[in-house]
Design a protein around this motif. Structure first.
Motif, PDB file in Angstrom:
ATOM      1  N   THR B  24       0.987  -1.297   0.071  1.00  0.00           N
ATOM      2  CA  THR B  24       0.033   0.071   0.020  1.00  0.00           C
ATOM      3  C   THR B  24       1.044   1.067   0.077  1.00  0.00           C
ATOM      4  OG1 THR B  24      -0.105   0.323   2.340  1.00  0.00           O
ATOM      5  CG2 THR B  24      -1.537  -1.212   1.390  1.00  0.00           C
ATOM      6  N   ASN B  25       0.089   2.370  -0.004  1.00  0.00           N
ATOM      7  CA  ASN B  25       0.881   3.663  -0.065  1.00  0.00           C
ATOM      8  C   ASN B  25       1.516   4.004   1.231  1.00  0.00           C
ATOM      9  OD1 ASN B  25       0.303   4.246  -2.713  1.00  0.00           O
ATOM     10  ND2 ASN B  25      -1.198   5.740  -2.260  1.00  0.00           N
ATOM     11  N   MET B  26       1.135   3.326   2.259  1.00  0.00           N
ATOM     12  CA  MET B  26       1.588   3.357   3.755  1.00  0.00           C
ATOM     13  C   MET B  26       3.005   2.789   3.665  1.00  0.00           C
ATOM     14  SD  MET B  26       0.242   2.144   7.217  1.00  0.00           S
ATOM     15  CE  MET B  26       1.019   0.248   7.096  1.00  0.00           C
ATOM     16  N   HIS B  27       3.068   1.432   3.020  1.00  0.00           N
ATOM     17  CA  HIS B  27       4.276   0.893   3.112  1.00  0.00           C
ATOM     18  C   HIS B  27       5.317   1.564   2.440  1.00  0.00           C
ATOM     19  CE1 HIS B  27       1.886  -3.274   3.099  1.00  0.00           C
ATOM     20  NE2 HIS B  27       2.245  -2.817   4.261  1.00  0.00           N
ATOM     21  N   LEU B  28       4.896   2.201   1.287  1.00  0.00           N
ATOM     22  CA  LEU B  28       6.181   2.932   0.378  1.00  0.00           C
ATOM     23  C   LEU B  28       6.465   4.218   1.217  1.00  0.00           C
ATOM     24  CD1 LEU B  28       3.913   2.396  -2.849  1.00  0.00           C
ATOM     25  CD2 LEU B  28       6.298   1.667  -2.401  1.00  0.00           C
ATOM     26  N   ARG B  29       5.358   4.907   1.861  1.00  0.00           N
ATOM     27  CA  ARG B  29       5.744   6.094   2.727  1.00  0.00           C
ATOM     28  C   ARG B  29       6.710   5.717   3.631  1.00  0.00           C
ATOM     29  NH1 ARG B  29       6.138  10.903   2.440  1.00  0.00           N
ATOM     30  NH2 ARG B  29       5.425  11.649   4.485  1.00  0.00           N
TER      31      ARG B  29
END
Lengths: 266, 284
Positions: B24-29
């Motif tokens: 998810t975008n959270m992981h990437l963040r």
């Protein structure tokens, strides 16, 4: 079979800059309204505020519109509309709603004319564009829960505007888990009267990407990747938009509080 | 022998282990936040980010095939110039402890020569420790271990959220000696929300406290709760996940119809691999 009412979602705000959260609001709202079985969401409109709003740190509408366009490139139903930002002065929310509603009627009317001329024979009554059965579209204001609260701020809103917004148009209000917008509604006679036209949507996946924090991060050279689209990040870098200087814009010249408050931090 | 430059920054590789089910975008963040943080200390230079999805043998409920999870992660990092996906862990037929993955990447960093790949696959074994059966294992070749004092030795740090750090406290999930080696030899970069209880957790653990200088706590001010569990739930309910995961990942999920009530039931009732392993280890 009950046909669904076509529905348009309109979000007003600074979009300074547009973030993934802004776009998420549309997706959540659409899911919720489609689920009611009563609506068919046909369009989402993002309306960035006029530069004349004079909010601190507000960069030129030209950029804010360009960034929103880039961000929405891959969306097949949400678009950005520059009308509000092109007016000479700041425009009250209710007027923006009226404008876009009238536009949608105009568009519907011209479509009907077109159909009528192309196929003079009576069309199926199930066709929403049929000139026999025209289901008028509805236009609703998409907002966050904090927006509802602002109705209580003295002198911020004209009473008749609030009434028009909730009666004639309607609200789709996204709130995060833990907050209770139903309470604000119950505290207001007017809102309670039209609560059937106020749709409360809960966002369970907390994703509070405030544009203000995005700007701070950009000024400090910190990454905002995955919070706003890559295309917007590139645009900001190319045009060197958000800087310490741009944050100080409008710092002295803010208008009297009653106009700068209600849009919230987005 | 070259003189050591006291102002030289330590090179760091950030390694994130997890299910990434889906990414998810959270992981990437997490990567972006960790990199910014480490750079701001002035002491580190982040040279690479590695996403290492866990193998199917982990047996977590709802875990879909590693092939898909690796592919999605690759799609998601396509336009990142420093974060990449490594499928070594996921291609092992048995579940591997996080420490082993750290060691593997650390050794790989020290000797990037591809002909050393066999050596890289073998963890340094501590004397007296029972070695579990590992397939395709060759005789261990002892690698010359570089002294950790030399600043120029790049480090591989484990990147995680507060949930992983606090999972150190779950009985039988982690081996105590693994935790020790992770924080002692490698280090953690832990991203958490403001107002979290991570500092308290570290305070209450002697091992973590002793190595707290090697545990970097990064506060995320932008509440970002995009958990994979919630993504899967939204998908089961036909709800939109746009703008929570990269567009390419959303398209891939849709095209392959990846997440359903059936996929969520995978491994239902099966004991998680580390729990199973540590329970049987303690019996022996």
């Amino acid at each position: 079979m009950v046909s669904r009412t076509p529905l348009i979602l309109l979000a007003c705000g600074s979009f300074n800059p547009i973030t993934n959260m802004h776009m998420r609001l549309f997706e959540l709202a659409r899911d919720h309204l489609q689920k009611t079985g009563r609506y068919q969401v046909i369009e989402g409109i993002m309306s960035p505020v006029n530069d004349d709003y004079r909010k601190k740190g507000l960069v030129s509408a030209r950029h804010r519109i360009a960034m929103a366009k880039l961000a929405l490139e891959t969306s097949d139903w949400i678009r950005v509309d520059p009308w509000e930002s092109e007016q000479e002065t700041w425009t009250e929310t209710v007027k923006v709603l009226r404008h876009h509603y009238n536009e949608s009627l105009r568009l519907l009317q011209s479509k009907k004319e077109f159909m009528k001329n192309k196929w003079p024979i009576e069309r199926s009554t199930e066709d929403p564009l049929s000139y026999e059965h025209s289901v008028l579209p509805e236009l609703k204001l998409l907002c966050g829960a904090d927006f509802l609260q602002t109705f209580k701020t003295p002198n911020l809103w004209k009473e008749e505007h609030i009434k028009e917004i909730v009666e004639k148009f309607g609200l789709v209000c996204i709130s995060r888990a833990g907050s209770d917008p139903a309470q604000y509604i119950s505290e207001s006679d007017l809102l309670t009267q039209f609560q059937h036209n106020i749709f409360l949507v809960k966002e369970w996946i907390q994703n509070e990407i405030s544009a203000t924090q995005i700007r701070y991060a950009l000024c400090r050279g910190l990454s905002v990747k995955y919070l706003i689209p890559d295309s917007v990040i590139s645009y900001i870098a190319r045009h060197n938009i958000y800087t310490e200087e741009s944050e100080r814009e409008n710092e002295v010249w803010t208008r009297d509080g009653n106009k700068s408050l209600f849009r919230g931090s987005t | 022998m070259a003189m050591e430059d006291p102002d030289k920054k330590t090179e760091v590789v950030l390694l994130a282990c997890g299910s990434f089910n889906p990414i998810t975008n959270m992981h990437l963040r997490l990567f972006e936040l960790a990199k910014d943080y480490l750079h701001e200390t002035g002491k580190y230079k982040v040279i690479k980010g590695i996403i290492s999805p866990v193998g199917d043998a982990y047996k977590k409920k709802g875990l879909i095939s590693a092939n898909h999870r690796v592919t999605m992660a690759k799609l998601a990092t396509k336009n990142s110039d420093w974060v990449e996906v490594d499928d070594w862990e996921s291609s092992q037929s048995e579940w591997l402890e996080t420490l082993k993955v750290l060691r593997y990447h650390h050794q790989k960093l020290l000797s990037p020569d591809p002909t050393n790949s066999l050596q890289n696959a073998i963890p340094l074994t501590k004397p007296g420790r029972k070695r579990k059966q590992e397939p395709n294992r060759h005789d261990p070749v002892k690698k010359k271990n570089q002294s950790p004092d030399i600043k120029s030795v790049p480090q591989v740090k484990l990147l995680c959220g507060s949930d992983m750090l606090e999972s150190f406290g779950i009985p039988n999930l982690w081996k105590l000696e693994d935790i020790t080696e992770i924080v002692e030899n490698h280090g953690l970069v832990c991203i958490s929300r403001a107002g979290n209880s991570v500092q308290k957790f570290i305070y209450e653990s002697d091992i973590l406290w002793r190595h707290k200088n090697n545990i970097h706590l990064v506060e995320e001010w932008i509440t970002n709760d995009i958990s994979s569990t919630k993504i899967r739930r939204a998908l089961r309910r036909g709800q939109s996940i746009r703008y929570l995961v990269p567009d390419v990942v959303q398209a891939y999920i849709e095209k392959n119809n990846l997440y359903s009530p059936e996929s969520e039931d995978r491994n239902a009732g099966v004991v998680l691999a580390p729990l199973q392993k540590h329970a049987s280890d303690s019996k022996n």
